[in-house]
Design a protein around this motif. Sequence first.
Motif, short mmCIF file in Angstrom:
data_model
loop_
_atom_site.label_atom_id
_atom_site.label_comp_id
_atom_site.label_asym_id
_atom_site.label_seq_id
_atom_site.Cartn_x
_atom_site.Cartn_y
_atom_site.Cartn_z
N ALA A 173 83.17 -22.50 -56.23
CA ALA A 173 84.19 -23.13 -55.40
C ALA A 173 83.70 -23.27 -53.97
O ALA A 173 82.90 -22.46 -53.48
CB ALA A 173 85.48 -22.32 -55.44
N LYS A 174 84.19 -24.32 -53.30
CA LYS A 174 83.75 -24.59 -51.92
C LYS A 174 84.81 -24.11 -50.94
O LYS A 174 85.97 -24.50 -51.02
CB LYS A 174 83.49 -26.08 -51.72
CG LYS A 174 82.92 -26.40 -50.33
CD LYS A 174 82.69 -27.89 -50.14
CE LYS A 174 81.46 -28.37 -50.85
NZ LYS A 174 81.14 -29.78 -50.48
N ILE A 175 84.39 -23.25 -50.01
CA ILE A 175 85.30 -22.67 -49.03
C ILE A 175 84.87 -23.09 -47.63
O ILE A 175 83.70 -22.93 -47.25
CB ILE A 175 85.30 -21.13 -49.12
CG1 ILE A 175 85.77 -20.68 -50.52
CG2 ILE A 175 86.18 -20.52 -48.04
CD1 ILE A 175 85.69 -19.18 -50.74
N LEU A 176 85.82 -23.64 -46.87
CA LEU A 176 85.58 -23.96 -45.46
C LEU A 176 86.03 -22.79 -44.61
O LEU A 176 87.19 -22.39 -44.66
CB LEU A 176 86.34 -25.22 -45.05
CG LEU A 176 86.29 -25.57 -43.55
CD1 LEU A 176 84.87 -25.94 -43.13
CD2 LEU A 176 87.27 -26.70 -43.22
N ILE A 177 85.10 -22.22 -43.85
CA ILE A 177 85.44 -21.16 -42.90
C ILE A 177 85.39 -21.76 -41.50
O ILE A 177 84.35 -22.25 -41.06
CB ILE A 177 84.47 -19.96 -43.02
CG1 ILE A 177 84.58 -19.34 -44.43
CG2 ILE A 177 84.77 -18.92 -41.95
CD1 ILE A 177 83.71 -18.12 -44.65
N GLY B 144 82.52 -14.62 -39.26
CA GLY B 144 82.80 -15.83 -40.03
C GLY B 144 81.70 -16.25 -40.96
O GLY B 144 81.95 -16.62 -42.12
N THR B 145 80.48 -16.21 -40.49
CA THR B 145 79.38 -16.75 -41.29
C THR B 145 78.65 -15.70 -42.13
O THR B 145 77.91 -16.06 -43.04
CB THR B 145 78.35 -17.44 -40.36
OG1 THR B 145 77.88 -16.49 -39.40
CG2 THR B 145 78.96 -18.63 -39.67
N GLU C 21 81.00 -23.63 -46.21
CA GLU C 21 80.72 -24.52 -45.10
C GLU C 21 81.48 -23.99 -43.89
O GLU C 21 82.49 -23.29 -44.03
CB GLU C 21 81.13 -25.95 -45.42
CG GLU C 21 80.23 -26.61 -46.47
CD GLU C 21 80.50 -28.10 -46.60
OE1 GLU C 21 81.33 -28.64 -45.82
OE2 GLU C 21 79.89 -28.72 -47.49
N PHE C 22 80.99 -24.35 -42.69
CA PHE C 22 81.54 -23.75 -41.48
C PHE C 22 81.83 -24.84 -40.44
O PHE C 22 81.12 -25.84 -40.34
CB PHE C 22 80.55 -22.73 -40.90
CG PHE C 22 80.11 -21.70 -41.90
CD1 PHE C 22 80.88 -20.56 -42.13
CD2 PHE C 22 78.94 -21.88 -42.63
CE1 PHE C 22 80.48 -19.62 -43.07
CE2 PHE C 22 78.52 -20.94 -43.57
CZ PHE C 22 79.30 -19.81 -43.79
N HIS D 206 90.65 -19.77 -42.01
CA HIS D 206 90.60 -20.01 -40.57
C HIS D 206 90.67 -18.70 -39.80
O HIS D 206 91.20 -17.71 -40.29
CB HIS D 206 91.77 -20.91 -40.15
CG HIS D 206 91.49 -21.76 -38.95
ND1 HIS D 206 91.42 -21.24 -37.67
CD2 HIS D 206 91.23 -23.08 -38.83
CE1 HIS D 206 91.15 -22.22 -36.82
NE2 HIS D 206 91.04 -23.35 -37.50
N CYS D 207 90.15 -18.72 -38.59
CA CYS D 207 90.31 -17.57 -37.70
C CYS D 207 91.76 -17.50 -37.23
O CYS D 207 92.59 -18.31 -37.64
CB CYS D 207 89.36 -17.69 -36.50
SG CYS D 207 89.81 -19.02 -35.36
N GLY D 208 92.08 -16.57 -36.36
CA GLY D 208 93.45 -16.45 -35.88
C GLY D 208 93.89 -17.59 -34.99
O GLY D 208 95.08 -17.80 -34.77
N GLY D 209 92.94 -18.35 -34.45
CA GLY D 209 93.28 -19.50 -33.62
C GLY D 209 93.65 -19.17 -32.20
O GLY D 209 94.36 -19.93 -31.55
#
Length: 391
Positions: free
Chosen positions: A287-291, A305-306, A324-325, A343-346
């Motif tokens: 599966a593809k995950i966007l971080i 994150g990475t 992917e980042f 996602h990060c906390g933003g």
Amino acid sequence: MGLNSTPSSERIHIGFFGIRNAGKSSLVNRITNQDVSVVSDVKGTTTDSIRKSMELLPLGAVEIIDTPGIDDEGELGEKRIKSAKKILNLCDIAVLVTAAGRELNAAEKELISVFREKDIPYLIANNKADLISGYNNDDINIFVSAKDNFGIEELKVAISKVFGSRKKEIKLVGDFIKENDVVILVTPIDESAPKGRMILPQQQAIRDIIDAGGVSVVVQPEQLNETLKKIKPALVITDSQVFKKVMKIVDESIPLTSFSILLARYKGFLETALRGVKQLDNLSSGAKILISEGCTHHRQCNDIGTVKLPKWLEEYTKKNFQFEFSSGHGFPEDLSGYDLVLHCGGCMLGDKEMLSRMNKANEQNIPFTNYGTVIAYINGILDRSTEIITK
């Protein structure tokens, strides 16, 4: 936190939009009382969005954004238009600058439709009012002249009025505590921490606790055990990266959560994050995950994150994923190729931009969650860490 140190994420973002040569840049310069934007009679002078932080009473700390003309031409013009419209994803208020005394054209009407679609409060600044007579301001239309410095204060008042009812009342942590409550903040100092500074959520939490009349005690993870022998806090807030260690130290009678989970609530996407994290168990190998992160800090060798999160996710699921980042404002428009957005906390993104990202994922049926929620979930502490919020 002083006005000059107010981060962009905590400012009210006011975007100025319109066709070329409407006088957007001249008007921005008048409002900010500085030559923020280059002005010229040549159409298309503003080629990129230009930002200026300032105080606009009674709103307080704001960020003024001057955007390229939305009727620009050619391939470069299309990119400028796309850039201008992208700014709408982070705008709390939109000001359409047009020429007084004429009907709105198709491009301007389309902009108003987008303002309404995105639920952005807006005003129409009818510029060059010095060239006409017989006009009246109303709730939406304000007549101004950037050339003669006319109507500028009226526009500022109108901006404050149109946004006034939408001010955010929610606190980061202050509404969970009462006067004299002690809150312990667990803040590890590692290689990714800014030298000589605390990260923004930690600063915000301290200020919020003080404003609520509480007492903040800041410790590193290694100091937590001894601190708890001396103090029984009303709440412990930890950096998500040490959740596993902290949860073993803090007795279950003491409420425990993380900065990231509090941020998800503060930014308005915790409910979505809680739904999204449960899809982690349904992901297939490959599966593809966007971080995605809102900031653009230098990546360290043990970056959360990475490096850390991909490792923890694969250890928890016993599956291999494609990662992917993205960082900063570079969030993809098309998410259809992803199976999960993490996602990060933003903390470095405004509420509007953060919610825009969440909405993109929701519209495309892509699960959306955040760092702290995932870390709590894979450590079996999600229910405990959200109890103070959901009870």
